[in-house]
Design a protein around this motif. Structure first.
Motif, PDB file in Angstrom:
ATOM      1  N   THR A   1       0.829  -1.200   0.000  1.00 26.54           N
ATOM      2  CA  THR A   1       0.000   0.000   0.000  1.00 26.54           C
ATOM      3  C   THR A   1       0.866   1.253   0.000  1.00 26.54           C
ATOM      4  N   PRO A   2       0.789   2.075  -1.043  1.00 19.46           N
ATOM      5  CA  PRO A   2       1.573   3.315  -1.077  1.00 19.46           C
ATOM      6  C   PRO A   2       0.893   4.417  -0.255  1.00 19.46           C
ATOM      7  N   THR A   3       1.625   5.488  -0.014  1.00 15.28           N
ATOM      8  CA  THR A   3       1.086   6.667   0.666  1.00 15.28           C
ATOM      9  C   THR A   3       0.456   7.573  -0.378  1.00 15.28           C
ATOM     10  N   THR A   4      -0.764   8.019  -0.134  1.00  7.96           N
ATOM     11  CA  THR A   4      -1.498   8.869  -1.074  1.00  7.96           C
ATOM     12  C   THR A   4      -1.472  10.314  -0.599  1.00  7.96           C
ATOM     13  N   VAL A   5      -1.160  11.237  -1.519  1.00 11.56           N
ATOM     14  CA  VAL A   5      -1.157  12.672  -1.236  1.00 11.56           C
ATOM     15  C   VAL A   5      -2.164  13.320  -2.171  1.00 11.56           C
ATOM     16  N   ASN A   6      -3.232  13.864  -1.605  1.00  9.81           N
ATOM     17  CA  ASN A   6      -4.256  14.531  -2.402  1.00  9.81           C
ATOM     18  C   ASN A   6      -3.715  15.833  -2.983  1.00  9.81           C
ATOM     19  N   PRO A   7      -4.409  16.406  -3.972  1.00  7.22           N
ATOM     20  CA  PRO A   7      -3.934  17.649  -4.582  1.00  7.22           C
ATOM     21  C   PRO A   7      -3.820  18.771  -3.545  1.00  7.22           C
ATOM     22  N   ASN A   8      -2.814  19.588  -3.702  1.00  5.61           N
ATOM     23  CA  ASN A   8      -2.591  20.768  -2.870  1.00  5.61           C
ATOM     24  C   ASN A   8      -2.500  20.441  -1.388  1.00  5.61           C
ATOM     25  N   SER A   9      -1.826  19.335  -1.087  1.00  5.69           N
ATOM     26  CA  SER A   9      -1.592  18.957   0.308  1.00  5.69           C
ATOM     27  C   SER A   9      -0.248  18.238   0.402  1.00  5.69           C
ATOM     28  N   SER A  10       0.134  17.889   1.618  1.00  3.66           N
ATOM     29  CA  SER A  10       1.391  17.179   1.827  1.00  3.66           C
ATOM     30  C   SER A  10       1.197  16.104   2.885  1.00  3.66           C
ATOM     31  N   VAL A  11       2.040  15.073   2.819  1.00  3.14           N
ATOM     32  CA  VAL A  11       1.986  13.958   3.760  1.00  3.14           C
ATOM     33  C   VAL A  11       3.411  13.545   4.093  1.00  3.14           C
ATOM     34  N   GLU A  12       3.657  13.262   5.376  1.00  2.00           N
ATOM     35  CA  GLU A  12       4.953  12.749   5.793  1.00  2.00           C
ATOM     36  C   GLU A  12       4.887  11.233   5.896  1.00  2.00           C
ATOM     37  N   GLN A  13       5.939  10.575   5.424  1.00  2.00           N
ATOM     38  CA  GLN A  13       6.038   9.117   5.518  1.00  2.00           C
ATOM     39  C   GLN A  13       7.419   8.783   6.050  1.00  2.00           C
ATOM     40  N   GLN A  14       7.469   7.842   7.014  1.00  2.00           N
ATOM     41  CA  GLN A  14       8.738   7.402   7.583  1.00  2.00           C
ATOM     42  C   GLN A  14       8.849   5.898   7.441  1.00  2.00           C
ATOM     43  N   VAL A  15      10.074   5.439   7.303  1.00  2.00           N
ATOM     44  CA  VAL A  15      10.347   4.009   7.285  1.00  2.00           C
ATOM     45  C   VAL A  15      11.609   3.801   8.118  1.00  2.00           C
ATOM     46  N   THR A  16      11.601   2.755   8.931  1.00  2.00           N
ATOM     47  CA  THR A  16      12.727   2.521   9.833  1.00  2.00           C
ATOM     48  C   THR A  16      13.405   1.190   9.536  1.00  2.00           C
ATOM     49  N   CYS A  17      14.637   1.099  10.018  1.00  2.00           N
ATOM     50  CA  CYS A  17      15.387  -0.150   9.939  1.00  2.00           C
ATOM     51  C   CYS A  17      14.902  -1.067  11.053  1.00  2.00           C
ATOM     52  N   ASN A  18      15.320  -2.313  10.999  1.00  2.00           N
ATOM     53  CA  ASN A  18      15.003  -3.241  12.076  1.00  2.00           C
ATOM     54  C   ASN A  18      15.684  -2.770  13.352  1.00  2.00           C
ATOM     55  N   GLU A  19      15.143  -3.175  14.482  1.00  2.00           N
ATOM     56  CA  GLU A  19      15.659  -2.766  15.791  1.00  2.00           C
ATOM     57  C   GLU A  19      17.162  -3.011  15.900  1.00  2.00           C
ATOM     58  N   GLY A  20      17.907  -1.968  16.285  1.00  3.28           N
ATOM     59  CA  GLY A  20      19.344  -2.088  16.491  1.00  3.28           C
ATOM     60  C   GLY A  20      20.191  -1.863  15.253  1.00  3.28           C
ATOM     61  N   ASP A  21      19.567  -1.703  14.082  1.00  5.61           N
ATOM     62  CA  ASP A  21      20.312  -1.508  12.847  1.00  5.61           C
ATOM     63  C   ASP A  21      20.450  -0.019  12.538  1.00  5.61           C
ATOM     64  N   VAL A  22      21.322   0.310  11.581  1.00  2.71           N
ATOM     65  CA  VAL A  22      21.654   1.694  11.254  1.00  2.71           C
ATOM     66  C   VAL A  22      21.303   1.968   9.793  1.00  2.71           C
ATOM     67  N   ALA A  23      20.727   3.149   9.546  1.00  3.81           N
ATOM     68  CA  ALA A  23      20.374   3.555   8.186  1.00  3.81           C
ATOM     69  C   ALA A  23      21.603   4.063   7.437  1.00  3.81           C
ATOM     70  N   LEU A  24      21.731   3.662   6.175  1.00  5.83           N
ATOM     71  CA  LEU A  24      22.827   4.110   5.320  1.00  5.83           C
ATOM     72  C   LEU A  24      22.394   5.230   4.385  1.00  5.83           C
ATOM     73  N   GLY A  25      21.144   5.215   3.959  1.00 10.88           N
ATOM     74  CA  GLY A  25      20.613   6.211   3.026  1.00 10.88           C
ATOM     75  C   GLY A  25      19.204   5.833   2.643  1.00 10.88           C
ATOM     76  N   GLY A  26      18.556   6.676   1.883  1.00  8.07           N
ATOM     77  CA  GLY A  26      17.183   6.374   1.499  1.00  8.07           C
ATOM     78  C   GLY A  26      16.685   7.317   0.433  1.00  8.07           C
ATOM     79  N   GLY A  27      15.389   7.250   0.185  1.00  6.86           N
ATOM     80  CA  GLY A  27      14.778   8.108  -0.817  1.00  6.86           C
ATOM     81  C   GLY A  27      13.326   7.735  -1.015  1.00  6.86           C
ATOM     82  N   TYR A  28      12.713   8.313  -2.031  1.00  7.10           N
ATOM     83  CA  TYR A  28      11.302   8.053  -2.312  1.00  7.10           C
ATOM     84  C   TYR A  28      11.120   7.733  -3.785  1.00  7.10           C
ATOM     85  N   GLU A  29       9.987   7.123  -4.075  1.00 10.68           N
ATOM     86  CA  GLU A  29       9.639   6.766  -5.451  1.00 10.68           C
ATOM     87  C   GLU A  29       8.180   7.100  -5.677  1.00 10.68           C
TER      88      GLU A  29
END
Length: 141
Positions: free
Chosen positions: A43-71
Motif C-alpha cells: 500500500t503506497p502513501t497517497t497525497v491529495n492535490p494541494n496537500s502534503s503527507v509525511e512518511q517514515q520508514v525505519t530499519c530493524n531494531e538495532g540496525d543503522v540507516a545508510l541512506g534512502g529516498g522516495y519513489e
C-alpha cells in the motif's frame, strides 16, 4: 597507409589487455532495504492535490540507516502537466544521534487554476502515490 591501421589496432589491443578488470562485488551480509509499502499488498502513501503527507520508514531494531529516498508510484512518470511534486524534507530519521530510518514530506501541488481549492483527487486534479525506502546495515557485534 595500411601499415598504420594495423599499428593502431595492435596498439588498441595491447592497451585493452593491460586495463584493470572490473570486479563484481556482492552486497555485504547484513545490508538490506526496507520500504514503507511493506509486504503485500504494498500500500503506497497517497497525497491529495494541494496537500502534503509525511512518511517514515525505519530499519530493524538495532540496525543503522545508510541512506534512502522516495519513489513516485502513481501517476506514472512523467507527471501530468500542472502536477508539481516537491519534497521539503527528504532525510535521515534519527533516534538520539543514530540514523535509524528515512523520512520524506511530499507535497502535491496542482498548478491548474481549476484545482486551486481542490482537496480530493479527480481526473483533472490527480492524487500522487509514493513510497519511501531506506537501506540499512546490521552493525558487527
Amino acid at each position: 597507409m595500411r601499415k598504420c591501421n594495423w599499428i593502431v589496432v595492435i596498439l588498441a589491443i595491447v592497451i585493452w589487455a593491460f586495463m584493470p578488470r572490473g570486479v563484481a562485488r556482492a552486497v555485504p551480509a547484513g545490508v538490506y532495504v526496507n520500504c514503507s509499502t511493506g509486504v503485500e499488498p504494498f500500500t503506497p502513501t497517497t497525497v491529495n492535490p494541494n496537500s502534503s503527507v509525511e512518511q517514515q520508514v525505519t530499519c530493524n531494531e538495532g540496525d543503522v540507516a545508510l541512506g534512502g529516498g522516495y519513489e513516485v508510484l502513481n501517476p506514472p512518470l512523467p507527471l501530468p502537466k500542472g502536477v508539481l511534486v516537491t519534497t521539503p524534507e527528504n532525510s535521515f530519521l534519527f533516534s538520539d544521534v543514530t540514523a535509524v530510518g528515512w523520512q520524506v514530506v511530499l507535497q502535491n501541488t496542482n498548478l491548474s487554476p481549476l484545482c486551486v481549492f481542490a482537496r480530493s483527487a479527480s481526473p483533472l486534479c490527480p492524487a500522487v502515490q509514493y513510497r519511501v525506502c531506506v537501506s540499512c546495515v546490521t552493525p558487527a557485534s
